[in-house]
Design an enzyme around this catalytic site. Structure first.
Site, short mmCIF file in Angstrom:
data_model
loop_
_atom_site.label_atom_id
_atom_site.label_comp_id
_atom_site.label_asym_id
_atom_site.label_seq_id
_atom_site.Cartn_x
_atom_site.Cartn_y
_atom_site.Cartn_z
N HIS A 1 -2.77 3.03 -4.76
CA HIS A 1 -2.14 2.74 -3.46
C HIS A 1 -0.70 2.29 -3.64
O HIS A 1 -0.28 1.26 -3.10
CB HIS A 1 -2.96 1.66 -2.72
CG HIS A 1 -4.27 2.19 -2.19
ND1 HIS A 1 -4.33 3.05 -1.11
CD2 HIS A 1 -5.55 1.98 -2.59
CE1 HIS A 1 -5.62 3.35 -0.87
NE2 HIS A 1 -6.37 2.73 -1.76
N ASP B 1 0.86 -1.18 0.00
CA ASP B 1 0.00 0.00 0.00
C ASP B 1 0.90 1.23 0.00
O ASP B 1 2.13 1.12 -0.07
CB ASP B 1 -0.95 -0.01 1.21
CG ASP B 1 -2.30 0.63 0.85
OD1 ASP B 1 -2.30 1.78 0.41
OD2 ASP B 1 -3.33 -0.04 1.01
N GLU C 1 -9.95 2.24 -5.25
CA GLU C 1 -9.57 3.63 -5.05
C GLU C 1 -8.41 4.07 -5.95
O GLU C 1 -7.46 4.70 -5.52
CB GLU C 1 -9.20 3.85 -3.57
CG GLU C 1 -10.36 3.57 -2.64
CD GLU C 1 -10.01 3.64 -1.16
OE1 GLU C 1 -10.92 3.92 -0.37
OE2 GLU C 1 -8.84 3.42 -0.79
#
Ligand code: ZN
Length: 531
Positions: A275, A202, A340
């Protein structure tokens, strides 16, 4: 007179026998499918035999775990035996020679009498779960004065509602060492959870050794140590990068073996294409722009770092990484993220726009679909299958990956009707990094409130599915994102007791769920854990 004396003795014997053999409470989580308590109990002592029969050669690890847990848990050294020595004062774990369809792959049958215990299952996994049930059934005796282990007599038949029963752990926001990962797996195993979703990459740190890209762990695994997470400051040029860590390949193998010995499959997650600040800190050439990326410190929104989908080197990078990951992890599924992915950079990047033109794609969202499909095709070549977050779901999607549904159940319904398999972990019930009680009284956590009762009300099966589409709901899992969780103690605090609720939601048939009874069971389990 003689006869009257005899009658009195007989009467007293009956009363005494009855008072000694009252039903003892059974507090098993998750609630078994069928459980008939009987009078009396089985006592464990130094003379008890632990007997194993028909264990497959390749499942000796599970047999060894049962033996090790028996010794550690009951503080008794068992006498070991087989089916032949399973007489009085014995516990027999026997794999059925003929498959009993009513038990399925992970179910089991337990017959507990005052004389002996017999556990039968079609698999080593089923027997491992029979043993977890036995351990929980002894909590009452171990909590009582004296603490001598006994197990109430009963007949139990049990099997899970869903094949996928998972728990996720984010080790990027904060790193957790292998000792804690093993504890986490142990906690999962007690509650019959069988899939560990390991969120390894991440913005805040890359956590797995990749030989071809050493900077991922040399640079991408480290950031400055900051005592607080709740404020964002950019990394300063002279700040020492001392906070973080990563798992070597040997450590990963150790965790996979430890999990397998507890009937847990390990699913690694490599986030694609967002990410990725930790990747870009190590390999800035994979970005769309020249922004000086660092491993992220603190919260920020939206996470704008994204890998350049127009750069062929990026696709090669992911393929190389996934090849090494696929070689390490035996489970057929690899999670490739997809959530995302803010594509602002793609909108202004000449390479990304060129890719959209070359592939005749509609827009940036279609570019992400294309990238995920390329990765999925590559995984197929490696004999692996992809799991992707539900951000990718749309009415016109072509992707056939398994969808991890964390948002509105609508996405799960669309994808299941489309024929994709689904794993459910909605933010409404399964995000155990959210507050579990009044935020005023709780340690800092992610905004959102999921009480134990709310967690217990989760049904992995969304409404509005055809019978055919229902077959695609594989199960559910809880997620533990660690923005505000930086110690093993805090992680435990957030998963307990909500992990008990999740376990019952994914294992137990809804008709057997009982909130009141569950609360009582949780009380006993909590008392046992804290003893
Ligand atoms: Zn680009």
């Amino acid at each position: 007179m003689k006869h009257i004396n005899l009658l009195i003795i007989l009467f007293l014997t009956l009363i005494f026998a009855d008072s000694c053999q009252k039903m003892e409470p059974i507090a098993v989580i998750p609630e078994p499918l069928e459980c008939s308590p009987k009078k009396g109990h089985f006592s464990l002592d130094e003379e008890t035999f632990l007997c194993f029969s028909n264990f497959p050669e390749d499942k000796r690890d599970i047999q060894n775990t049962i033996r090790e847990q028996y010794t550690k848990f009951f503080k008794l050294r068992p006498n070991l035996g087989d089916a032949e020595s399973a007489g009085k004062n014995s516990i027999l774990f026997e794999v059925n020679q003929k498959n009993d369809k009513s038990l399925g792959d992970e179910g089991y049958e337990l017959t507990i009498t005052g004389r002996r215990i017999v556990a039968r299952a079609n698999s080593a996994a089923g027997l491992f779960y029979a043993f977890q049930t036995l351990k929980q059934m002894s909590y009452g005796s171990l909590l009582a004065d004296g603490g001598k282990p006994t197990i109430p007599c009963a007949k139990i038949k049990d099997r899970p509602r869903f094949a996928y029963r998972g728990a996720h752990l984010d080790v990027s926001r904060h790193f957790f060492d292998t000792d804690y990962i093993k504890k986490y797996l142990d906690r999962m195993a007690v509650y019959k959870l069988n899939k560990f979703h390991w969120h390894l990459t991440d913005d805040h740190g890359w956590r797995i050794q990749i030989d071809k890209y050493p900077a991922l762990t040399q640079k991408g695994a480290w950031r400055p140590e900051r005592s607080k997470w709740d404020t964002l400051h950019p990394v300063l040029p002279d700040e020492p990068m001392t906070y973080g860590g990563f798992y070597t390949k040997d450590q990963v193998r150790e965790i996979i073996a430890y999990a397998a010995a507890r009937n847990i499959d390990v699913i690694p997650e490599i986030e694609i294409p967002g990410h990725c600040s930790a990747i870009l800190a190590a390999y800035p050439q994979f970005a769309c722009d020249n922004y000086p990326y660092t491993v992220a410190v603190g919260p920020y929104w939206p996470p704008k770092a994204i890998m350049c989908a127009g750069n062929d080197g990026v696709l090669e990078f992911y393929k190389d990484v996934l090849q090494e990951v696929a070689e390490l992890f035996p489970y057929p599924y690899i999670h490739i993220g997809g959530d995302e992915a803010f594509n602002d950079n793609w909108q202004v990047c000449p390479k990304c726009q060129q890719r959209i033109a070359d592939k005749q794609l509609k827009d940036e969202m279609a570019l992400q679909q294309w990238l995920m499909n390329e990765i999925e095709k590559y995984l197929k070549k490696l004999d692996k299958k992809a799991i992707i977050w539900d951000d990718i779901v749309s009415e016109d999607m072509v992707n056939m990956s398994t969808i991890m549904s964390w948002q509105d159940p609508k996405a799960a319904v669309i994808a299941a009707n489309h024929g994709n398999d689904i794993i459910r972990c909605p933010t409404s019930h399964c995000y155990f990094n959210f507050y579990q009680d009044d935020p005023e009284k709780e340690p800092l956590a992610m905004t959102g409130l999921i009480t134990l009762e709310k967690a217990y009300s989760f049904d992995p099966m969304p409404a509005g599915l055809s019978d055919k589409a229902k077959q695609h709901i594989l199960g559910g899992q809880c997620n533990l994102w660690t923005e505000f969780i930086n110690t093993p103690e805090q992680a435990d605090y957030m998963i307990y007791p909500r992990i008990c609720a999740l376990a019952e939601c994914v294992w137990t048939d809804p008709s057997h769920k009982d909130w009141k009874k569950f609360q009582n069971k949780v009380e006993m389990h909590t008392a046992f854990r804290k003893r």
